[in-house]
Enzyme design. Structure first.
Site, mmCIF file in Angstrom:
data_model
loop_
_atom_site.group_PDB
_atom_site.id
_atom_site.type_symbol
_atom_site.label_atom_id
_atom_site.label_comp_id
_atom_site.label_asym_id
_atom_site.label_seq_id
_atom_site.Cartn_x
_atom_site.Cartn_y
_atom_site.Cartn_z
ATOM 1 N N GLY A 64 0.715 -1.033 0.067
ATOM 2 C CA GLY A 64 0.025 -0.138 0.055
ATOM 3 C C GLY A 64 0.896 1.264 0.101
ATOM 4 O O GLY A 64 1.894 1.244 -0.337
ATOM 5 N N ASP A 66 3.467 4.216 0.816
ATOM 6 C CA ASP A 66 4.490 4.234 1.507
ATOM 7 C C ASP A 66 4.329 5.241 2.711
ATOM 8 O O ASP A 66 4.236 6.440 2.514
ATOM 9 C CB ASP A 66 5.649 4.641 0.735
ATOM 10 C CG ASP A 66 6.956 4.704 1.220
ATOM 11 O OD1 ASP A 66 7.257 5.062 2.319
ATOM 12 O OD2 ASP A 66 7.900 4.191 0.456
ATOM 13 N N LEU A 67 4.727 4.679 3.845
ATOM 14 C CA LEU A 67 4.170 5.275 5.037
ATOM 15 C C LEU A 67 5.375 6.208 5.469
ATOM 16 O O LEU A 67 5.210 7.201 6.035
ATOM 17 C CB LEU A 67 3.997 4.295 6.184
ATOM 18 C CG LEU A 67 2.804 3.529 5.797
ATOM 19 C CD1 LEU A 67 2.422 2.618 7.063
ATOM 20 C CD2 LEU A 67 1.420 4.554 5.935
ATOM 21 N N HIS A 88 -6.653 7.387 -7.715
ATOM 22 C CA HIS A 88 -7.727 7.500 -8.577
ATOM 23 C C HIS A 88 -7.521 7.223 -10.060
ATOM 24 O O HIS A 88 -8.141 6.472 -10.858
ATOM 25 C CB HIS A 88 -8.647 8.841 -8.247
ATOM 26 C CG HIS A 88 -9.217 8.803 -6.727
ATOM 27 N ND1 HIS A 88 -10.128 9.931 -6.402
ATOM 28 C CD2 HIS A 88 -8.913 8.078 -5.749
ATOM 29 C CE1 HIS A 88 -10.224 9.720 -5.224
ATOM 30 N NE2 HIS A 88 -9.408 8.511 -4.560
ATOM 31 N N ASP A 143 -9.467 3.025 1.076
ATOM 32 C CA ASP A 143 -9.685 3.895 -0.180
ATOM 33 C C ASP A 143 -9.019 3.104 -1.233
ATOM 34 O O ASP A 143 -9.026 1.739 -1.317
ATOM 35 C CB ASP A 143 -8.744 5.372 0.035
ATOM 36 C CG ASP A 143 -7.242 5.056 0.431
ATOM 37 O OD1 ASP A 143 -6.774 3.861 -0.281
ATOM 38 O OD2 ASP A 143 -6.521 5.628 0.985
HETATM 39 O O1 T3D Z 1 -1.512 8.745 1.074
HETATM 40 C C1 T3D Z 1 -2.389 8.716 0.663
HETATM 41 O O2 T3D Z 1 -2.909 8.811 -0.728
HETATM 42 C C2 T3D Z 1 -3.499 7.868 1.256
HETATM 43 C C3 T3D Z 1 -3.370 6.295 0.924
HETATM 44 C C4 T3D Z 1 -3.330 5.467 2.022
HETATM 45 C C5 T3D Z 1 -3.662 4.069 1.516
HETATM 46 C C6 T3D Z 1 -2.909 3.207 2.217
HETATM 47 O O3 T3D Z 1 -2.307 2.158 1.561
HETATM 48 S S1 T3D Z 1 -2.843 3.151 3.861
HETATM 49 C C7 T3D Z 1 -2.255 1.574 4.540
HETATM 50 C C8 T3D Z 1 -0.755 1.741 4.374
HETATM 51 N N1 T3D Z 1 0.025 0.322 4.371
HETATM 52 C C9 T3D Z 1 0.099 -0.135 5.624
HETATM 53 O O4 T3D Z 1 -0.487 0.301 6.956
HETATM 54 C C10 T3D Z 1 0.720 -1.561 5.754
HETATM 55 C C11 T3D Z 1 1.998 -1.461 6.474
HETATM 56 N N2 T3D Z 1 2.923 -2.525 6.594
HETATM 57 C C12 T3D Z 1 2.582 -3.652 7.301
HETATM 58 O O5 T3D Z 1 1.589 -3.784 7.982
HETATM 59 C C13 T3D Z 1 3.510 -4.753 7.075
HETATM 60 O O6 T3D Z 1 4.633 -4.082 6.346
HETATM 61 C C14 T3D Z 1 2.864 -5.946 6.410
HETATM 62 C C15 T3D Z 1 1.678 -6.759 7.019
HETATM 63 C C16 T3D Z 1 2.397 -5.521 4.768
HETATM 64 C C17 T3D Z 1 4.147 -6.874 6.126
HETATM 65 O O7 T3D Z 1 4.585 -7.389 7.261
HETATM 66 P P1 T3D Z 1 5.997 -8.222 7.413
HETATM 67 O O8 T3D Z 1 6.224 -8.373 8.809
HETATM 68 O O9 T3D Z 1 5.992 -9.237 6.464
HETATM 69 O O10 T3D Z 1 6.961 -7.099 6.798
HETATM 70 P P2 T3D Z 1 7.803 -5.941 7.447
HETATM 71 O O11 T3D Z 1 8.952 -6.157 8.287
HETATM 72 O O12 T3D Z 1 6.568 -5.163 8.252
HETATM 73 O O13 T3D Z 1 7.981 -5.132 6.278
HETATM 74 C C18 T3D Z 1 9.290 -5.280 5.489
HETATM 75 C C19 T3D Z 1 9.956 -3.809 5.170
HETATM 76 O O14 T3D Z 1 9.081 -3.265 4.312
HETATM 77 C C20 T3D Z 1 10.139 -3.020 6.421
HETATM 78 O O15 T3D Z 1 11.377 -2.298 5.997
HETATM 79 P P3 T3D Z 1 12.835 -2.356 6.887
HETATM 80 O O16 T3D Z 1 12.408 -2.566 8.335
HETATM 81 O O17 T3D Z 1 13.174 -4.065 6.204
HETATM 82 O O18 T3D Z 1 13.518 -1.439 6.281
HETATM 83 C C21 T3D Z 1 9.108 -2.115 6.455
HETATM 84 O O19 T3D Z 1 9.108 -0.868 7.047
HETATM 85 C C22 T3D Z 1 8.668 -1.968 4.903
HETATM 86 N N3 T3D Z 1 7.197 -1.673 4.717
HETATM 87 C C23 T3D Z 1 6.338 -2.551 4.589
HETATM 88 N N4 T3D Z 1 5.415 -1.882 4.375
HETATM 89 C C24 T3D Z 1 5.615 -0.539 4.060
HETATM 90 C C25 T3D Z 1 6.929 -0.188 4.390
HETATM 91 N N5 T3D Z 1 7.808 0.884 4.238
HETATM 92 C C26 T3D Z 1 6.870 1.849 4.003
HETATM 93 N N6 T3D Z 1 5.467 1.773 3.659
HETATM 94 C C27 T3D Z 1 4.948 0.713 3.599
HETATM 95 N N7 T3D Z 1 3.698 0.603 3.575
#
Ligand code: T3D
Length: 261
Positions: A64, A66-67, A88, A143
């Site tokens: 999703g 990038d946070l 969109h 969204d």
């Molecule tokens: O801005 C707008 O326009 C609004 C739009 C909003 C839409 C959205 O998508 S809101 C939702 C955003 N997404 C999330 O909240 C999901 C965030 N990620 C997670 O919850 C978990 O990463 C997962 C459940 C998807 C996977 O978990 P896991 O344990 O397999 O992996 P991890 O260790 O969490 O992630 C691996 C790496 O990817 C990690 O980086 P690192 O520590 O190895 O350097 C993590 O920070 C990075 N990563 C994962 N998801 C994101 C991310 N970095 C930035 N943004 C992310 N969404």
């Protein structure tokens, strides 16, 4: 456009778009949203492309938005405008593209990654795929079309439950609920996808495209209007090469040689 965050590969009849930020689990930054939108546009314009596959590199489909990018936004940043100018366009580009799009979901799809997977027409997924409406984990509503697509596929109650719990929907449950079309082993995912793209790439693309248009349009139509619209589209199909060829091939007891037009 030169792509840096996605890969675009056009083979015979099939274009494959790969979200390619594996270190971030293919999280969408602005560039990736723009590039994916452009790639779908390109696949739509290229007459040699008759089916499109969207997948992710590494172990995820897409996590999703990038946070890290979200955190670095300045004061006064409008998330609504960001959605309108970014996601969109991508979602509408996918839905209005009159060719079948297959999401080959290789791993986790979270947040906007779910919306993008749902905007595809078919979902062929690895057993390792999971779908997480992660929006509420960061205090957001779903969204990227998720509120439109998901209740239509699985009903309001299940969709709302996923939205407020942000629980993982497993590949198997997604199959039972009709969210995905096929579940396969991780090793055979792309092979399974190829077994679908082969016939689709040599099929009656015009009819496939207009069926997609008819079904999406029907959500907003009465039965009378939908019947009328079908008749209009059938007029178009009936003047196509593929209609003539399909009927002739049936009567001559041979395989049809569709041109997609
Ligand atoms: O801005 C707008 O326009 C609004 C739009 C909003 C839409 C959205 O998508 S809101 C939702 C955003 N997404 C999330 O909240 C999901 C965030 N990620 C997670 O919850 C978990 O990463 C997962 C459940 C998807 C996977 O978990 P896991 O344990 O397999 O992996 P991890 O260790 O969490 O992630 C691996 C790496 O990817 C990690 O980086 P690192 O520590 O190895 O350097 C993590 O920070 C990075 N990563 C994962 N998801 C994101 C991310 N970095 C930035 N943004 C992310 N969404």
């Amino acid at each position: 456009m030169n792509y840096e965050t996605i890969l675009y590969e056009a083979g015979p009849g099939v274009a494959t778009i790969t979200l390619n930020r594996p270190d971030k689990l293919n999280a969408f930054n602005d560039q990736m949203i723009r590039e994916a939108t452009d790639a779908f546009k390109q696949a739509g314009r290229d007459n040699s492309v008759r089916v499109i596959v969207l997948t992710g590199s590494g172990r995820a489909f897409s996590s999703g938005q990038d946070l890290a990018d979200v955190q670095s936004r300045g004061e006064g940043f409008s998330i609504g405008e960001h959605l309108r100018q970014g996601y969109h366009r991508l979602i509408k580009q996918m839905v209005s593209l009159e060719k079948p799009i297959i999401a080959a979901v290789n791993g986790v799809a979270a947040g906007a990654g779910v919306g993008v997977a749902l905007a595809a027409d078919l979902r062929i997924v690895s057993e390792k795929a999971t779908f997480i409406l992660a929006f509420s984990r960061v205090g957001l509503v779903p969204d990227s079309g998720t509120n439109w697509f998901l209740p239509r596929i699985i009903g309001y109650s299940r969709a709302y439950e996923l939205a407020i719990t942000a629980d993982r929907l497993t590949a198997q449950k997604a199959l039972e609920w009709g969210v995905v079309n096929v579940v396969t082993t991780p090793e055979t995912l792309m092979e399974t996808v190829a077994a679908w793209t082969g016939p689709l790439a040599t099929g009656p693309t015009l009819a496939y495209g207009l069926a997609k248009r008819a079904m999406h349009k029907s959500w907003n139509l009465s039965l009378d209007e939908a019947l009328d619209y079908e008749a209009h589209l059938q007029e178009i199909c009936s003047r196509s090469h593929d209609f003539e060829e399909g009927v002739n091939a049936f009567l001559e007891k041979r395989e049809a040689q569709f041109r997609g037009e």
